[in-house]
Design an enzyme around this catalytic site. Structure first.
Site, PDB file in Angstrom:
ATOM      1  N   MET A 259       0.846  -1.192   0.000  1.00  0.00           N
ATOM      2  CA  MET A 259       0.000   0.000   0.000  1.00  0.00           C
ATOM      3  C   MET A 259       0.877   1.236   0.000  1.00  0.00           C
ATOM      4  O   MET A 259       1.842   1.333   0.744  1.00  0.00           O
ATOM      5  CB  MET A 259      -0.936  -0.032   1.215  1.00  0.00           C
ATOM      6  CG  MET A 259      -1.918   1.112   1.280  1.00  0.00           C
ATOM      7  SD  MET A 259      -3.173   1.081  -0.056  1.00  0.00           S
ATOM      8  CE  MET A 259      -3.654   2.812  -0.031  1.00  0.00           C
ATOM      9  N   HIS A 291       5.667   0.054  -8.553  1.00  0.00           N
ATOM     10  CA  HIS A 291       4.243   0.393  -8.572  1.00  0.00           C
ATOM     11  C   HIS A 291       3.907   1.349  -7.419  1.00  0.00           C
ATOM     12  O   HIS A 291       3.325   2.417  -7.628  1.00  0.00           O
ATOM     13  CB  HIS A 291       3.440  -0.913  -8.471  1.00  0.00           C
ATOM     14  CG  HIS A 291       1.961  -0.765  -8.306  1.00  0.00           C
ATOM     15  ND1 HIS A 291       1.062  -1.281  -9.205  1.00  0.00           N
ATOM     16  CD2 HIS A 291       1.199  -0.186  -7.337  1.00  0.00           C
ATOM     17  CE1 HIS A 291      -0.176  -1.020  -8.809  1.00  0.00           C
ATOM     18  NE2 HIS A 291      -0.116  -0.365  -7.666  1.00  0.00           N
ATOM     19  N   GLU A 292       4.322   0.968  -6.209  1.00  0.00           N
ATOM     20  CA  GLU A 292       3.995   1.809  -5.052  1.00  0.00           C
ATOM     21  C   GLU A 292       4.663   3.174  -5.177  1.00  0.00           C
ATOM     22  O   GLU A 292       4.079   4.197  -4.816  1.00  0.00           O
ATOM     23  CB  GLU A 292       4.426   1.122  -3.749  1.00  0.00           C
ATOM     24  CG  GLU A 292       3.813  -0.256  -3.523  1.00  0.00           C
ATOM     25  CD  GLU A 292       2.309  -0.329  -3.718  1.00  0.00           C
ATOM     26  OE1 GLU A 292       1.616   0.648  -3.384  1.00  0.00           O
ATOM     27  OE2 GLU A 292       1.825  -1.362  -4.235  1.00  0.00           O
TER      28      GLU A 292
HETATM   29 ZN    ZN Z   1      -1.599   0.393  -6.396  1.00  0.00          ZN
END
Ligand code: ZN
Length: 829
Positions: A259, A291-292
């Site tokens: 996250m 991605h994060e």
């Molecule tokens: Zn994401």
């Protein structure tokens, strides 16, 4: 406690009421094992006399005041605190006790079985910030948050901002930049810390104490990726990382992959590798890290206004994640992995009855937002962005992005804002593109229609495009077409497919073979092959130099099987014949997975044993030829374990005791549990042996694996216990429940588990007390996937006709769609 989910209309009204918002959050983690206490101070301005509400879902509300006056008792209901007769300047103070969870919802509390140390972290998800604070829980009410945390003095506390331990056990954090409530976090416990810095940005890595060695082993790779990604994003986005320090915490039992909390990203700690892994796993971890980090700009700095743009957040970060792995890491084949792994997930989701446009025009409330969090948001959306970049060019794409970040930094923006910026940068009107790609669901099929000349060359090649009956949209696709020329060299041309039939005149007269549509994989469409190509597939897979092209061929075959156009056994035999010589481990693992799925669900029951045996044989061949210590060797060992039957039992037993282990193969804790699980399925493991293994591996992973292995045993009591854990019991770790579901159903145990099929459909929907998201998660984990029959389908459909939480219904409907497809595949064979 029950609570009402937030509607879009309520969010719009509240955003118009609340201005100049700031939070102070004081957290006390020293009040016991079950409950913790927080004091939230909410300051904002409003029009005098206006009214609004805060969300909060405590176990005990201890006090709530508005501008110094206690709120009436009836102001608090359904997780909402009504605020009437506001002043121009308002201060709300809410003191409450909240419950810790074991499900990554709100504040998760974990006791490490290895050393009894306690770890907590806050996961606000889409709707769970009110499980630790009072707040206006919507993405466009961004506010600075000033945090303080009281904790055991031996603990380390990290959060979005850089904090200090002011006095023993008392941590103070300065106000953050404006952030959305879904991005507020803190991580607290005796975490181990490793630090570094890059280009003026302090970097931190965190893991629990029992993972110290693992963290130290993996840190050089993670730091090095982090630095390379920061540099690349600075180059691409033209804007420096905006949140000061960059911490990455690996936490236990996290439900999601990771996250993107600004300044303090949280990852599931399975992403620290305690056992041997292949390049597939290292590539995927790198993609998650990238991605994060992409979210720091897209999502955290510029935030969606409402959940209808959640897909854009995830598509964008997924696209950037795989792109950066391809550009700046040792795994240039990241798009191969996307193509044969992630993308398959998107195709599946997009062909279900529950399909929806990538960009839904309206997400009415937060429950609907959760339901949309699927393969369409991540994988199809990512493919659509790749197609957009192919359409407008990379330079225009990046110029548009930079303008978008400049204009909306620290605020909120919508899809229309982004498309406006990209239109301006590219000089192209993107309305028609967006309508076709983002606003209509379902996937097109592209099929080559070839007329052959007498001399064996292509007389003509046409790309035929079709759509489903329910969603007859045809889309523009910019695609590559690849083929082998007479000298065996791979050639490629490009074409813009529009409408139902697009001729490719440049191929007329060409003497080619193995024509591949969508070479380069820039579009999202089902790809079919001509009959000659299908017949030559084993040879083509062996000759194809580019792993992405091989991945596309596999995807194409898999899709034809899912549509019951090809018999599933054909895919299994193709995999068994080709994988032992496949050079890319990413394809080996992904395709073994698809072939096992086909062998256990889509091949008719009377041929499943032959299919299993073919895959086990392929694994043995690969194992015999793989280099010692290589990813191929590990992938082969895992595949053999997953498909082994009685004739391989002695080999697996040998590996457990250290006999005849292939040179270079590490039989570590994960592999030992995998072997035990398979031996348990075969009826060759006792409870005592599982207890013994648990003494060797006292970690939480060990506990989960022990639950799974027990559930794998062909014993009615073991199945009963597993069923209880995943369907009936409340309060245990989400990981334990999933492990039980994983072991419960086995293709070889169809008779034994038959009674649980009906019980599953009867009992699961009554598992109240769990959140909708968790119900959905467990419904998937416990679904009887191997009970492919008309009876199961009928039971599923009867269950779906009853009342249940919408998220549970969505999960059941999706699993049932897979079941129906498997049944069609079996019947077509
Ligand atoms: Zn994401």
């Amino acid at each position: 406690m029950s609570h009402r989910c937030l509607s879009h209309l309520e969010a719009v009204a509240r955003a118009a009421t609340v201005r100049n918002l700031a939070y102070a959050l004081d957290v006390d983690l020293t009040t016991g094992d079950e409950l913790f206490r927080t004091v939230t101070t909410v300051r904002f301005t409003a029009d005098p006399g206006a009214e609004t509400f805060l969300e909060a879902r405590p176990e005990h509300l201890l006090g709530a005041t508005l501008n110094g006056v206690a709120l009436p008792a009836d102001a608090f209901a359904e997780g909402r605190l009504r605020l009437a007769d506001l002043a121009a300047d308002n201060t709300v103070v809410v003191t409450a006790e909240y419950a810790y969870t074991r499900t990554s919802e709100g504040v998760h509390r974990f006791t490490d079985p290895a050393d009894k140390q306690v770890y907590v972290y806050a996961q606000p998800s889409i709707t769970d910030a009110p499980r630790f604070m009072a707040c206006f829980d919507q993405p466009d009410l961004k506010a600075p948050v000033t945090l303080s945390v009281t904790a055991d003095p031996s603990w380390l506390v990290r959060a979005n901002a850089e904090g200090v331990q002011a006095t023993p056990g008392r941590w103070e954090f300065p106000a953050t930049k404006p952030v959305a409530t879904y991005l507020i976090t803190f991580v607290a416990g005796p975490y181990v810390e490793l630090t570094d810095s890059h280009d003026g940005i302090p970097l931190g890595l965190y893991a629990r104490a029992s993972y110290t060695e693992v963290l130290e082993r993996d840190a050089p790779e993670i730091f090095s990726l982090t630095k390379a990604f920061l540099d690349r994003y600075h180059e691409l986005f033209g804007l420096r990382y905006p949140f000061g320090k960059y911490d990455q915490a690996f936490v236990p039992e996290f439900s999601w992959g990771a996250m993107e909390f600004p300044g303090c990203v949280v990852f599931r700690d399975e992403l620290l590798f305690r056992a041997a892994v292949t390049d597939t796993e290292r590539l995927e971890r790198a993609a998650v890290i990238a991605h994060e980090m992409a979210h720091m700009w897209f999502g955290d700095l510029v935030t969606m206004r409402w959940w209808d743009d959640l897909w854009l957040n995830e598509s964008f970060a997924t696209y950037m994640g795989y792109r950066l792995v391809a550009e700046v890491t040792p795994w240039p084949q990241s798009w191969t992995r996307f193509g044969v792994g992630r993308k398959a997930w998107g195709y599946v989701a997009d062909q279900r009855p529950s399909t929806h446009p990538i960009a839904p025009t309206e997400v009415v409330d937060t429950d609907a937002a959760f339901a949309n969090f699927d393969g369409i948001s991540y994988a199809k959306g990512c493919s659509a962005l790749r197609q957009l970049v192919a359409f407008i060019g990379d330079e225009a794409f990046l110029a548009g992005l930079r303008a978008h970040f400049d204009k909306h930094a620290w605020g909120n923006a919508t899809l229309a804002d982004l498309l406006g910026a990209l239109s301006q940068a590219s000089g192209r009107d993107l309305d028609a593109w967006a309508q076709a790609w983002l606003r209509t669901p379902q996937v097109n099929t592209l099929r080559p229609v070839i007329e052959w000349a007498p001399d064996g060359s292509y007389a003509s090649v046409t790309v035929q495009q079709t759509a489903s009956q329910e969603y007859p949209t045809l889309r523009p696709h910019r695609i590559g077409l690849g083929w082998f020329d007479e000298d065996g060299a791979w050639q490629r041309t490009e074409v813009e497919v529009t409408g139902a039939s697009t001729p490719v005149p440049q191929l007329s007269g060409v003497r080619g073979r193995g024509l591949l549509l969508n070479d380069g994989d820039f579009t999202f469409a089902k790809i079919r092959m001509d009959e000659r190509t299908r017949a030559e597939l084993p040879a083509l897979l062996a000759e194809q130099p580019d792993s992405l092209a091989r991945a596309l061929r596999w995807n194409s075959a898999w899709d034809a099987v899912r549509d019951a156009e090809w018999p599933a056994i054909e895919l299994v035999e193709l995999a068994a014949g080709s994988l032992p010589a496949e050079p890319d481990v990413v394809i080996v693992e992904s395709v073994f997975g698809l072939a096992r799925y086909a062998a256990t669900r889509m091949v008719p029951a009377d041929r499943q044993e032959a299919a299993r045996s073919a895959l086990a044989g392929a694994a043995r061949t690969l194992l015999a030829t793989a280099a010692p210590g290589s990813g191929h060797q590990l992938a082969a060992a895992r595949s053999l374990i997953a498909t082994a039957a009685d004739d391989d039992r002695a080999v697996l037993r040998g590996w457990l005791s250290g006999a005849d282990v292939p040179a270079g193969l590490r039989v570590d804790a994960e592999l030992r549990w995998a072997i035990l699980g398979r031996l348990a399925v075969l009826g060759d493991v006792t409870e005592e042996e599982i207890d013994g293994e648990l003494q060797r591996d006292t970690s939480d992973r060990g506990e989960q694996e022990a639950v799974r292995v027990r559930a794998c045993r062909p014993d009615p009591a073991a199945k009963e216990r597993a069923f209880d854990l995943v369907v009936t019991e409340q309060g245990q770790s989400n990981r334990i429940a999933v492990a039980a579901g994983d072991g419960l159903w086995q293709p070889a145990h169809a008779e034994l588990t038959a009674p649980f099929v009906a019980r599953y459909f009867a009992e699961l929907p009554r598992s109240q007390g769990r959140s909708g998201d968790m119900l959905a998660h467990l419904a998937k984990a416990a679904y009887p996937v191997y009970a492919v029959s008309e009876d199961t389908l009928a039971a599923a459909q009867a269950a779906l006709a009853g009342d249940m939480h919408p998220l549970l219904r969505r999960a059941l409907a999706d699993e049932t769609d897979d079941l129906a497809r498997s049944l069609r595949a079996q019947q077509a064979a």
